[in-house]
Design an enzyme around this catalytic site. Structure first.
Site, PDB file in Angstrom:
ATOM      1  N   GLU A 196      -4.831  -4.208  -5.570  1.00 25.18           N
ATOM      2  CA  GLU A 196      -5.138  -2.925  -6.218  1.00 25.18           C
ATOM      3  C   GLU A 196      -5.886  -1.987  -5.272  1.00 25.18           C
ATOM      4  O   GLU A 196      -6.813  -1.277  -5.656  1.00 25.18           O
ATOM      5  CB  GLU A 196      -5.894  -3.146  -7.527  1.00 25.18           C
ATOM      6  CG  GLU A 196      -5.057  -3.918  -8.539  1.00 25.18           C
ATOM      7  CD  GLU A 196      -5.748  -4.139  -9.857  1.00 25.18           C
ATOM      8  OE1 GLU A 196      -6.644  -3.345 -10.194  1.00 25.18           O
ATOM      9  OE2 GLU A 196      -5.401  -5.109 -10.546  1.00 25.18           O
ATOM     10  N   PHE A 224      -3.567   9.375   5.769  1.00 19.89           N
ATOM     11  CA  PHE A 224      -2.712   8.268   5.361  1.00 19.89           C
ATOM     12  C   PHE A 224      -1.475   8.148   6.258  1.00 19.89           C
ATOM     13  O   PHE A 224      -0.916   7.071   6.410  1.00 19.89           O
ATOM     14  CB  PHE A 224      -2.267   8.437   3.904  1.00 19.89           C
ATOM     15  CG  PHE A 224      -3.327   8.082   2.909  1.00 19.89           C
ATOM     16  CD1 PHE A 224      -3.471   6.783   2.453  1.00 19.89           C
ATOM     17  CD2 PHE A 224      -4.202   9.039   2.420  1.00 19.89           C
ATOM     18  CE1 PHE A 224      -4.453   6.438   1.535  1.00 19.89           C
ATOM     19  CE2 PHE A 224      -5.192   8.712   1.504  1.00 19.89           C
ATOM     20  CZ  PHE A 224      -5.313   7.422   1.069  1.00 19.89           C
ATOM     21  N   SER A 254       0.811  -1.216   0.000  1.00 22.28           N
ATOM     22  CA  SER A 254       0.000   0.000   0.000  1.00 22.28           C
ATOM     23  C   SER A 254       0.846   1.268   0.000  1.00 22.28           C
ATOM     24  O   SER A 254       0.306   2.362  -0.124  1.00 22.28           O
ATOM     25  CB  SER A 254      -0.923   0.010   1.226  1.00 22.28           C
ATOM     26  OG  SER A 254      -1.841  -1.067   1.177  1.00 22.28           O
ATOM     27  N   LEU A 314      -3.563   1.882 -11.979  1.00 19.93           N
ATOM     28  CA  LEU A 314      -4.345   1.147 -10.994  1.00 19.93           C
ATOM     29  C   LEU A 314      -5.800   1.601 -10.979  1.00 19.93           C
ATOM     30  O   LEU A 314      -6.714   0.792 -10.823  1.00 19.93           O
ATOM     31  CB  LEU A 314      -3.732   1.321  -9.601  1.00 19.93           C
ATOM     32  CG  LEU A 314      -2.428   0.571  -9.338  1.00 19.93           C
ATOM     33  CD1 LEU A 314      -1.873   0.945  -7.970  1.00 19.93           C
ATOM     34  CD2 LEU A 314      -2.622  -0.932  -9.442  1.00 19.93           C
TER      35      LEU A 314
END
Length: 397
Positions: free
Chosen positions: A376, A396, A150, A252
Site C-alpha cells: 500500500e 515520480f 507502484s 488505498l
C-alpha cells in the site's frame, strides 16, 4: 497562595496521557477489540505463524463482524458507522496481536467494502455490504500485478465489452490478501474508458485464486494470486462512480490510514515484551533493565511509540472532521511503519537470542512489518508524495 493541583500518577503504559483524548465510546471500542484479540488470536498466533496458516479464517471473519470490526467506519448496510479514531484504535489492537489479522480486517473494510460503498451502485451495496459487514462474505482487492506494483496506471489486466454489453476480464493480480478465501473480489482493469473497478463474484467461471506459499512475512495471513481468464460479467458489474486511478487510490488512502495506527500496535507489543524482559532478565547480578544502555533503548522506543500514536490520533481527528489529505496519510504511514520496525529491532536486541523465538512476539512483528513497510505504498512512493507536496515538483517520472 493556592495549592498546586495534584498531578496524576505517571502511567508507564500511557506516558503522555493520550487516553485523556479519548471518549468513553472510543475506549469501549478499543477494549472490545483488545479483549477479542486476547481471547481468539494471542493464544494461537505463534502456532499459526509457524505453520504459515490462518485456520478458521471464515469463523474469525464472522466473529469480527459480530463485534462490528468489518467496514466499521462505513455508514449503513449493517456497518457500525464508527469514527475514524475508533477504527484506528481497532487497527492498533488487531495489529498488536498480528499484522495478518489487521490485514484481514483492513482489506475487507477499507479496500473491498469501501470501494463498493464509495463507488458502487445501490444494487451492489445492497447485495454485498451487509453480508461483508457480518463476515459472511470475505472480500479482496485486486490492484497490484506481478509487474506493476507502484505503477498501477500501466496495469495489464483488461476488461472489454462483449456483445450484449457483458464485460470480459483477463489478467493477473498478485499479493492479494484474502484472495483464495474471498467470495467477492474488487478488481481494477484497463478499459477503453480508462481504469475501471469491477465487482467479481469469485465463483465466476475463469476466476481462480491460487494461494501464495513460502512467505517469511505475514505468515498468518492468506495471500493469493488472482487469475482472470475470460471472466464474463454482466454490464452492471462495473463500479459506476469510479473512472481512472482516483478510485483505487482513494481506497488505498483509506487503508493506509489504518496502517498508521496498526503499525503502532505491533510496536507496542514488542516494546511491552522488551520492558517485561528487561525487568526480569538478570546479568551481572541484576536485572538488565537497571543498566543505563538498556534504559536508553527503552526511553527512545517509548518516545517514538507514543509520538506515533499521537500522530495517528491527530490524523484520525482530521479524518473525522473531513480534513485529512492523502499527503498527510503518506506522512503517517512513512513515519509510523519505519519507527515501528526500528522499535521491534531494538526490542530484539534487549531480548538477545530469545528475541528470535516465537515464545516472544518481537521477531514475528518485525518480519510482518517488513511487508507492511512496502505494501500500500513503498517508502519511496510516500517520500515522493511528500516531496511533491513540499516543492510542487513531480519527481515520480
Amino acid at each position: 497562595m493556592a495549592a498546586s493541583p495534584k498531578l496524576p500518577a505517571f502511567d508507564p503504559a500511557d506516558p503522555l496521557g493520550i487516553d485523556d483524548l479519548l471518549e468513553p465510546e472510543d475506549l469501549a471500542v478499543r477494549d472490545t477489540v483488545r479483549s477479542w484479540a486476547a481471547d481468539r488470536v494471542l493464544p494461537h498466533i505463534a502456532d499459526w505463524y509457524e505453520s504459515g496458516e490462518l485456520p478458521g479464517i471464515r469463523e474469525l471473519a464472522r466473529e469480527l463482524g459480530g463485534i462490528g470490526a468489518l467496514g466499521m467506519s462505513l455508514e449503513g448496510y449493517g456497518c457500525a458507522g464508527a469514527s475514524a479514531v475508533q477504527y484506528g484504535l481497532a487497527c492498533l489492537e488487531l495489529e498488536a496481536a498480528d499484522s495478518g489479522i489487521r490485514s484481514l480486517v483492513s482489506v475487507q473494510g477499507s479496500l473491498a467494502m469501501y470501494a463498493i460503498h464509495r463507488f458502487g451502485s445501490e444494487g451492489q451495496r445492497q447485495e454485498w455490504l451487509p453480508r461483508m459487514a457480518g463476515g459472511e462474505v470475505i472480500g479482496c482487492f485486486g490492484l497490484t500485478e506481478p509487474d506493476h506494483g507502484s505503477d498501477p496506471a500501466n496495469m495489464r489486466t483488461n476488461a472489454k465489452r462483449d456483445t450484449g454489453g457483458d464485460w470480459v476480464l483477463n489478467g493477473r493480480k498478485m499479493w492479494i490478501t484474502n484472495g483464495s478465501v474471498a467470495g467477492v473480489a474488487v478488481v481494477w482493469a484497463q478499459t477503453e474508458e480508462g481504469i475501471r473497478g469491477f465487482v467479481v463474484p469469485t465463483d465466476s467461471p475463469g476466476f481462480s485464486a491460487p494461494e501464495i506459499k513460502h512467505k517469511w512475512s505475514l505468515r498468518a495471513s492468506v495471500t493469493s494470486e488472482l487469475v482472470l481468464d475470460d471472466v464474463r460479467l454482466p454490464a452492471d458489474a462495473v463500479l459506476p462512480e469510479a473512472t481512472g486511478l482516483r478510485g483505487p487510490l482513494s481506497c488505498l488512502s483509506h487503508a493506509r490510514y489504518g496502517i498508521v495506527w496498526g503499525s503502532m500496535g505491533a510496536a507496542r507489543s514488542s516494546f511491552e515484551a522488551a520492558v517485561e524482559y528487561a525487568k526480569s532478565r538478570e546479568q551481572f547480578g541484576r536485572a538488565i533493565g537497571g543498566f543505563q544502555l538498556t534504559q536508553a533503548k527503552l526511553a527512545d522506543m517509548a518516545v517514538e511509540l507514543h509520538k506515533g500514536i499521537l500522530l495517528a490520533h491527530h490524523l484520525g481527528r482530521r479524518m473525522d472532521a473531513g480534513r485529512l489529505r492523502p499527503e498527510q496519510v503518506s506522512f503517517g504511514k512513512l513515519n509510523n511503519v519505519r519507527e515501528a520496525i526500528d522499535i521491534c529491532r531494538t526490542a530484539r536486541t534487549i531480548l538477545g537470542a530469545n528475541g528470535i523465538s516465537l515464545e516472544y512476539p518481537v521477531m514475528r512483528h518485525a518480519t510482518n512489518l517488513e511487508s507492511v513497510l512496502t505494501y500500500e505504498g513503498t517508502v519511496e512512493m510516500h517520500q515522493l508524495v511528500l516531496g511533491k507536496a513540499l516543492t510542487g515538483l513531480d519527481a515520480f517520472r
